[in-house]
Design a protein around this motif. Structure first.
Motif, mmCIF file in Angstrom:
data_model
loop_
_atom_site.group_PDB
_atom_site.id
_atom_site.type_symbol
_atom_site.label_atom_id
_atom_site.label_comp_id
_atom_site.label_asym_id
_atom_site.label_seq_id
_atom_site.Cartn_x
_atom_site.Cartn_y
_atom_site.Cartn_z
ATOM 1 N N ALA A 32 0.707 -1.453 -0.263
ATOM 2 C CA ALA A 32 -0.100 -0.081 0.251
ATOM 3 C C ALA A 32 0.983 1.180 0.069
ATOM 4 C CB ALA A 32 -0.738 0.199 1.085
ATOM 5 N N ARG A 33 2.117 1.172 0.603
ATOM 6 C CA ARG A 33 3.048 2.322 1.302
ATOM 7 C C ARG A 33 3.460 2.556 -0.680
ATOM 8 N NH1 ARG A 33 6.749 0.215 3.647
ATOM 9 N NH2 ARG A 33 5.683 0.470 6.028
ATOM 10 N N ARG A 34 3.895 1.752 -1.596
ATOM 11 C CA ARG A 34 4.543 1.704 -2.244
ATOM 12 C C ARG A 34 3.742 2.349 -3.404
ATOM 13 N NH1 ARG A 34 7.240 -3.162 -2.260
ATOM 14 N NH2 ARG A 34 5.700 -4.376 -3.449
ATOM 15 N N ASP A 35 2.579 1.607 -3.413
ATOM 16 C CA ASP A 35 0.909 2.381 -3.867
ATOM 17 C C ASP A 35 0.394 3.704 -3.961
ATOM 18 O OD1 ASP A 35 1.237 -0.317 -5.087
ATOM 19 O OD2 ASP A 35 -0.446 -1.079 -4.029
ATOM 20 N N VAL A 36 1.047 4.052 -2.731
ATOM 21 C CA VAL A 36 0.240 6.171 -2.423
ATOM 22 C C VAL A 36 1.260 6.323 -2.943
ATOM 23 C CG1 VAL A 36 -0.437 7.109 -0.944
ATOM 24 C CG2 VAL A 36 -1.398 4.959 -0.598
ATOM 25 N N GLN A 37 2.911 6.516 -2.854
ATOM 26 C CA GLN A 37 4.270 7.177 -2.975
ATOM 27 C C GLN A 37 3.806 6.389 -4.737
ATOM 28 O OE1 GLN A 37 6.502 8.135 -1.417
ATOM 29 N NE2 GLN A 37 6.699 9.430 -3.177
ATOM 30 N N HIS A 38 3.833 5.952 -5.461
ATOM 31 C CA HIS A 38 3.356 5.781 -6.817
ATOM 32 C C HIS A 38 2.282 7.800 -6.574
ATOM 33 C CE1 HIS A 38 2.843 5.594 -10.760
ATOM 34 N NE2 HIS A 38 3.373 4.056 -10.645
ATOM 35 N N PHE A 39 1.171 7.501 -6.842
ATOM 36 C CA PHE A 39 -0.014 8.286 -6.660
ATOM 37 C C PHE A 39 1.215 10.108 -6.461
ATOM 38 C CE2 PHE A 39 -3.028 11.456 -4.960
ATOM 39 C CZ PHE A 39 -3.606 11.451 -6.113
ATOM 40 N N ALA A 40 1.688 9.924 -4.888
ATOM 41 C CA ALA A 40 1.930 11.100 -5.025
ATOM 42 C C ALA A 40 3.450 11.652 -5.706
ATOM 43 C CB ALA A 40 2.456 11.253 -3.152
ATOM 44 N N ASP A 41 4.425 10.653 -6.431
ATOM 45 C CA ASP A 41 5.168 10.854 -7.473
ATOM 46 C C ASP A 41 3.995 11.582 -8.397
ATOM 47 O OD1 ASP A 41 6.838 9.725 -5.211
ATOM 48 O OD2 ASP A 41 7.019 8.319 -6.794
ATOM 49 N N PHE A 42 3.384 10.808 -8.998
ATOM 50 C CA PHE A 42 2.403 11.248 -9.650
ATOM 51 C C PHE A 42 1.875 12.900 -9.946
ATOM 52 C CE2 PHE A 42 -1.773 12.235 -11.897
ATOM 53 C CZ PHE A 42 -1.672 11.949 -13.532
ATOM 54 N N GLU A 62 -5.602 6.799 -14.856
ATOM 55 C CA GLU A 62 -5.129 6.831 -16.956
ATOM 56 C C GLU A 62 -3.907 6.447 -16.903
ATOM 57 O OE1 GLU A 62 -7.521 10.891 -18.700
ATOM 58 O OE2 GLU A 62 -9.257 9.834 -17.864
ATOM 59 N N LEU A 63 -3.317 6.833 -16.430
ATOM 60 C CA LEU A 63 -2.174 6.522 -16.297
ATOM 61 C C LEU A 63 -2.091 5.183 -16.366
ATOM 62 C CD1 LEU A 63 0.979 8.255 -16.838
ATOM 63 C CD2 LEU A 63 1.476 7.596 -14.229
ATOM 64 N N LEU A 64 -1.623 4.971 -15.016
ATOM 65 C CA LEU A 64 -1.484 3.615 -14.651
ATOM 66 C C LEU A 64 -1.925 2.463 -15.585
ATOM 67 C CD1 LEU A 64 -3.172 3.501 -10.770
ATOM 68 C CD2 LEU A 64 -0.853 3.114 -11.567
ATOM 69 N N ALA A 65 -3.512 2.482 -16.518
ATOM 70 C CA ALA A 65 -3.434 1.915 -17.429
ATOM 71 C C ALA A 65 -2.511 2.351 -18.637
ATOM 72 C CB ALA A 65 -4.809 2.085 -17.871
ATOM 73 N N GLU A 66 -1.567 2.356 -18.939
ATOM 74 C CA GLU A 66 -1.083 2.622 -19.882
ATOM 75 C C GLU A 66 0.522 1.912 -19.518
ATOM 76 O OE1 GLU A 66 -1.137 6.560 -21.688
ATOM 77 O OE2 GLU A 66 -2.731 5.573 -22.886
ATOM 78 N N GLY A 71 7.122 -0.636 -13.899
ATOM 79 C CA GLY A 71 8.107 0.416 -14.831
ATOM 80 C C GLY A 71 8.719 1.129 -13.306
ATOM 81 N N SER A 72 9.141 1.495 -13.194
ATOM 82 C CA SER A 72 9.933 1.878 -11.775
ATOM 83 C C SER A 72 11.471 1.318 -11.821
ATOM 84 C CB SER A 72 9.411 2.446 -10.343
ATOM 85 O OG SER A 72 8.339 2.790 -10.739
ATOM 86 N N GLU A 73 10.851 -0.186 -11.673
ATOM 87 C CA GLU A 73 12.538 -0.689 -11.459
ATOM 88 C C GLU A 73 12.813 -1.376 -12.306
ATOM 89 O OE1 GLU A 73 11.214 -4.332 -9.716
ATOM 90 O OE2 GLU A 73 9.643 -2.862 -9.053
ATOM 91 N N ILE A 74 12.683 -0.820 -13.692
ATOM 92 C CA ILE A 74 13.464 -0.586 -15.212
ATOM 93 C C ILE A 74 14.692 -0.136 -15.295
ATOM 94 C CG2 ILE A 74 13.046 -0.384 -17.820
ATOM 95 C CD1 ILE A 74 10.570 -1.906 -17.543
ATOM 96 N N LYS A 75 16.101 -0.595 -15.960
ATOM 97 C CA LYS A 75 17.037 0.371 -15.445
ATOM 98 C C LYS A 75 16.484 1.324 -16.901
ATOM 99 C CE LYS A 75 22.080 -0.418 -16.581
ATOM 100 N NZ LYS A 75 22.863 -1.328 -16.503
ATOM 101 N N GLN A 76 16.288 1.395 -18.153
ATOM 102 C CA GLN A 76 15.998 2.381 -18.633
ATOM 103 C C GLN A 76 15.480 3.301 -18.211
ATOM 104 O OE1 GLN A 76 14.920 -0.952 -21.331
ATOM 105 N NE2 GLN A 76 14.278 0.830 -22.346
ATOM 106 N N GLY A 81 9.737 10.603 -13.575
ATOM 107 C CA GLY A 81 8.547 10.627 -13.260
ATOM 108 C C GLY A 81 7.410 9.396 -13.270
ATOM 109 N N PRO A 82 6.827 8.856 -12.775
ATOM 110 C CA PRO A 82 5.233 8.163 -13.677
ATOM 111 C C PRO A 82 4.746 8.809 -15.272
ATOM 112 C CG PRO A 82 4.793 8.636 -11.495
ATOM 113 C CD PRO A 82 5.856 9.761 -11.770
ATOM 114 N N VAL A 83 4.810 10.062 -15.522
ATOM 115 C CA VAL A 83 4.594 10.102 -16.948
ATOM 116 C C VAL A 83 5.378 10.193 -17.513
ATOM 117 C CG1 VAL A 83 3.636 12.285 -17.913
ATOM 118 C CG2 VAL A 83 2.710 11.665 -15.411
ATOM 119 N N GLU A 84 6.699 10.220 -16.935
ATOM 120 C CA GLU A 84 7.640 10.507 -18.466
ATOM 121 C C GLU A 84 8.582 8.788 -18.942
ATOM 122 O OE1 GLU A 84 11.452 13.571 -16.677
ATOM 123 O OE2 GLU A 84 9.868 12.369 -15.294
#
Length: 116
Positions: A32-42, A62-66, A71-76, A81-84
């Motif tokens: 839950a903390r990771r999920d909420v942090q993702h929203f906070a980052d967004f 809508e962003l999560l659907a894409e 994604g946050s763990e992929i090296k490249q 941020g989430p949008v990027e």
């Protein structure tokens, strides 16, 4: 300081976690903390908890659907941020798979659980 803590989404989440009004298992808070942090980052630091609007949550969903799986763990995508991350994934010759509807629902549930 509790006043400064209340000024951030994650500060409010930390207070919710300490109080644990729904008797959630400690290990459940990790996801839950990771999920909420993702929203906070967004939404970023400029959107204070009292200023979150339905449109912010809708845009995040809508962003999560894409959003690519892990994604946050992929090296490249590191440091993005989430949008990027979504934009960079779309630009790949072979984009990474995106989150399932079930995972998107989990993210929404994590956010909604402490927002009530």
């Amino acid at each position: 300081d509790l006043d400064s803590e209340a000024a951030t989404i994650m500060g409010i989440f930390a207070k919710y976690e300490r109080e644990n009004p729904n008797n959630i298992r400690p290990e459940s808070f990790i996801q839950a903390r990771r999920d909420v942090q993702h929203f906070a980052d967004f939404v970023g630091p400029r959107v204070k908890p009292g200023k979150i609007e339905k449109r912010h949550v809708r845009e995040w969903k809508e962003l999560l659907a894409e959003f690519p799986v892990k994604g946050s763990e992929i090296k490249q995508f590191r440091g993005m941020g989430p949008v990027e991350i979504v934009a960079a994934n779309k630009a790949l010759a072979a984009p990474k798979a995106t989150l399932s509807r079930q995972t998107v629902r989990r993210y929404m549930s994590s956010l909604g659980g402490f927002s009530r």
